[in-house]
Enzyme design. Sequence first.
Site, PDB file in Angstrom:
ATOM      1  N   TRP A   1       9.494  -3.095 -14.347  1.00  0.00           N
ATOM      2  CA  TRP A   1       9.273  -2.096 -15.393  1.00  0.00           C
ATOM      3  C   TRP A   1       9.856  -0.749 -14.974  1.00  0.00           C
ATOM      4  O   TRP A   1       9.437   0.296 -15.430  1.00  0.00           O
ATOM      5  CB  TRP A   1       7.773  -1.936 -15.681  1.00  0.00           C
TER       6      TRP A   1
ATOM      7  N   SER B   1     -11.460  -8.321   2.783  1.00  0.00           N
ATOM      8  CA  SER B   1     -10.695  -7.443   3.664  1.00  0.00           C
ATOM      9  C   SER B   1     -11.389  -7.241   5.008  1.00  0.00           C
ATOM     10  O   SER B   1     -10.736  -7.069   6.018  1.00  0.00           O
ATOM     11  CB  SER B   1     -10.468  -6.097   2.987  1.00  0.00           C
TER      12      SER B   1
ATOM     13  N   CYS C   1      19.014   7.984  11.491  1.00  0.00           N
ATOM     14  CA  CYS C   1      17.828   7.364  12.086  1.00  0.00           C
ATOM     15  C   CYS C   1      17.894   7.357  13.603  1.00  0.00           C
ATOM     16  O   CYS C   1      18.816   6.796  14.196  1.00  0.00           O
ATOM     17  CB  CYS C   1      17.693   5.931  11.556  1.00  0.00           C
TER      18      CYS C   1
ATOM     19  N   CYS D   1      21.373  -0.920   6.598  1.00  0.00           N
ATOM     20  CA  CYS D   1      20.668   0.298   6.176  1.00  0.00           C
ATOM     21  C   CYS D   1      21.625   1.452   5.891  1.00  0.00           C
ATOM     22  O   CYS D   1      22.436   1.832   6.746  1.00  0.00           O
ATOM     23  CB  CYS D   1      19.671   0.727   7.250  1.00  0.00           C
TER      24      CYS D   1
ATOM     25  N   TYR E   1      -1.002  10.157  -2.341  1.00  0.00           N
ATOM     26  CA  TYR E   1       0.140   9.310  -2.673  1.00  0.00           C
ATOM     27  C   TYR E   1       0.312   9.167  -4.188  1.00  0.00           C
ATOM     28  O   TYR E   1       1.389   9.415  -4.736  1.00  0.00           O
ATOM     29  CB  TYR E   1       0.021   7.910  -2.038  1.00  0.00           C
TER      30      TYR E   1
ATOM     31  N   GLU F   1       1.030   2.488 -10.662  1.00  0.00           N
ATOM     32  CA  GLU F   1       0.764   3.026  -9.324  1.00  0.00           C
ATOM     33  C   GLU F   1      -0.633   2.661  -8.849  1.00  0.00           C
ATOM     34  O   GLU F   1      -0.849   2.420  -7.667  1.00  0.00           O
ATOM     35  CB  GLU F   1       0.965   4.544  -9.306  1.00  0.00           C
TER      36      GLU F   1
ATOM     37  N   GLN G   1      -1.941  -0.949  -2.214  1.00  0.00           N
ATOM     38  CA  GLN G   1      -2.232  -2.028  -1.267  1.00  0.00           C
ATOM     39  C   GLN G   1      -1.966  -3.419  -1.851  1.00  0.00           C
ATOM     40  O   GLN G   1      -2.589  -4.402  -1.453  1.00  0.00           O
ATOM     41  CB  GLN G   1      -3.697  -1.956  -0.801  1.00  0.00           C
ATOM     42  N   THR G   2      -1.082  -3.476  -2.832  1.00  0.00           N
ATOM     43  CA  THR G   2      -0.840  -4.745  -3.518  1.00  0.00           C
ATOM     44  C   THR G   2       0.645  -4.927  -3.736  1.00  0.00           C
ATOM     45  O   THR G   2       1.329  -4.001  -4.155  1.00  0.00           O
ATOM     46  CB  THR G   2      -1.582  -4.758  -4.871  1.00  0.00           C
TER      47      THR G   2
ATOM     48  N   ASP H   1       3.851   6.593   1.127  1.00  0.00           N
ATOM     49  CA  ASP H   1       3.068   5.357   1.210  1.00  0.00           C
ATOM     50  C   ASP H   1       3.316   4.706   2.572  1.00  0.00           C
ATOM     51  O   ASP H   1       3.969   5.284   3.440  1.00  0.00           O
ATOM     52  CB  ASP H   1       3.474   4.415   0.074  1.00  0.00           C
TER      53      ASP H   1
ATOM     54  N   LEU I   1      -7.212  -9.404  -9.027  1.00  0.00           N
ATOM     55  CA  LEU I   1      -6.268  -8.462  -8.417  1.00  0.00           C
ATOM     56  C   LEU I   1      -6.858  -7.776  -7.182  1.00  0.00           C
ATOM     57  O   LEU I   1      -6.135  -7.314  -6.317  1.00  0.00           O
ATOM     58  CB  LEU I   1      -5.818  -7.426  -9.443  1.00  0.00           C
ATOM     59  N   GLY I   2      -8.191  -7.740  -7.115  1.00  0.00           N
ATOM     60  CA  GLY I   2      -8.828  -7.175  -5.929  1.00  0.00           C
ATOM     61  C   GLY I   2      -9.034  -5.673  -5.984  1.00  0.00           C
ATOM     62  O   GLY I   2      -8.572  -4.996  -6.904  1.00  0.00           O
TER      63      GLY I   2
END
Length: 357
Positions: free
Chosen positions: A25, A301, A207, A201, A121, A38, A43-44, A139, A81-82
Site C-alpha cells: 500500500w 512473548s 558505512c 548496499c 517512532y 504504522e 513489532q510485526t 525503528d 495479529l497480537g
Amino acid sequence: MKHENTLFSKNLLNWYDINKRTLPWRSESDPYRIWLSEIMLQQTQTERVSHYYFKWLKRFPSLKSVAKAKEESLLKVWEGLGYYNRCRNFHSAAKTVIKDYNGKIPKEFKLFKSLPGIGDYTAAAVLSIAFDIPFPAIDGNIKRVMARMLRIKTITKYNFRRVQKELENFIDKTRPGDFNQALMDLGNQVCRPNQAHCYACPMKSFCRAAQTDHPEQYPRPELSKDIPHYDVVLGLIWKKGRFLILKRDNRKHLGGLWELPGGKIDYRESPEKALIREIKEECNVDVILGKNTDPIKHRYSHFAITVRAFHCQLYNGKKVFSNQPNRWITPQQIIKFPFPKANHKLFAKINFDADNI
DNA sequence: GACACGTGGGA
DNA sequence: TTCCCAAGTGT
C-alpha cells in the site's frame, strides 16, 4: 559536510526508487491509512500485516468509522495479529481525534505523540509519510543500519541521540517519508541482522562497519532471557449445547478478548484439581470433569504454556457468578468473538459434534 | 530502565 | 525442536 548530506540521501533514495517496494500500500496518502499501517507494523512483519490491513479497511474505511465502532468488533478484526493493546489504544486515539481535533491528525509532534499507542517512532513515521514533515523515524531496522554506519557496538542513550542527530542532518527535506522508509527497507532487505550483504548496499561508502571484516557484530546482540513455562487447564462447561466463555479484563494480558475459564496448575497439583479450583474461583460453581483434549503448546512473548481443556458438567444448579462478563455460546458462535490464538488451537482439537456432552 | 505485551516464520 | 527475529509503546 553539506555535500555529504546530499549524497547520503541521494544514494539512498535512488536505491529506493529502483527497488521493489516492500509495502503493498506504499502509494497511500490518506493519513488515517498511514497511521493504521504504522500501528499494525509495530513489532510485526510486513507480510503478516498486509492481510489484516486490507481486511480492516474494508470494515473500517475511515477514522470516523473506527471511532464509532465497538471495541469488540475492532478486536475481532485484529484477532490473531497480537499485541492487542495496539488495537484498543488506536480505538481510543481515534475517538480523541474525532472529538477534540475535528477528525484531523494533529501535525504537532508532541500533540500527536500524546495520543495512546503513539510513541517517538510512530509519530515521526506518520508525520513524515503523511505530511512530509522531516522527522527521522527510528525503528529497529534503522537503529541497526545506523549502528553499522557509525560502528556503534551498543545503542546507549547517548548513542541513540547521536543516531538521531545524524539522521536529522541527513534526512531529505523534500521526501522525508520516503527517506525514512528507504532506510527501513534497506535494513529489511540488505543490512540484515545476521547478514549485512554489503556487496549490495548503496550506502557502503558511508558505512564504517562495512570496512571491517564482520559488520554483523554491530550492534552487539543482546543476550536473550529464558521465559517461564506454565501448565494450564481450561474447562468447556456445557449447558444445553452451549459452553461458557469469559471476557478478559482490558488491562490484563490479552485484554478485551474472550477465554475459557481455567488457569495455571499450581506446583504439585493435579490438572483435575487445578481446574475444579479455578472454576470455583472464577465462576463460583462446582463441576464434574469429563474427557480432555490433547495438550497444545503455545508461546507468548514472555512465557510459554501447555494447555489442555476438559469437558465439564455443572454439578448442581447454582448459577455462574463471575467478575468477568460471561456468555453461554454454541460452537458455531465462536467466530463471533475475538479469542487468543491459544484458544483457537484448542478449539481445533475438539470435535464439537461428537464431544458435546 | 526493566519488563510486559502475540504471533508466525526462518535458521 | 528450539531459538531468534520482526516498521515499539506503556508502565
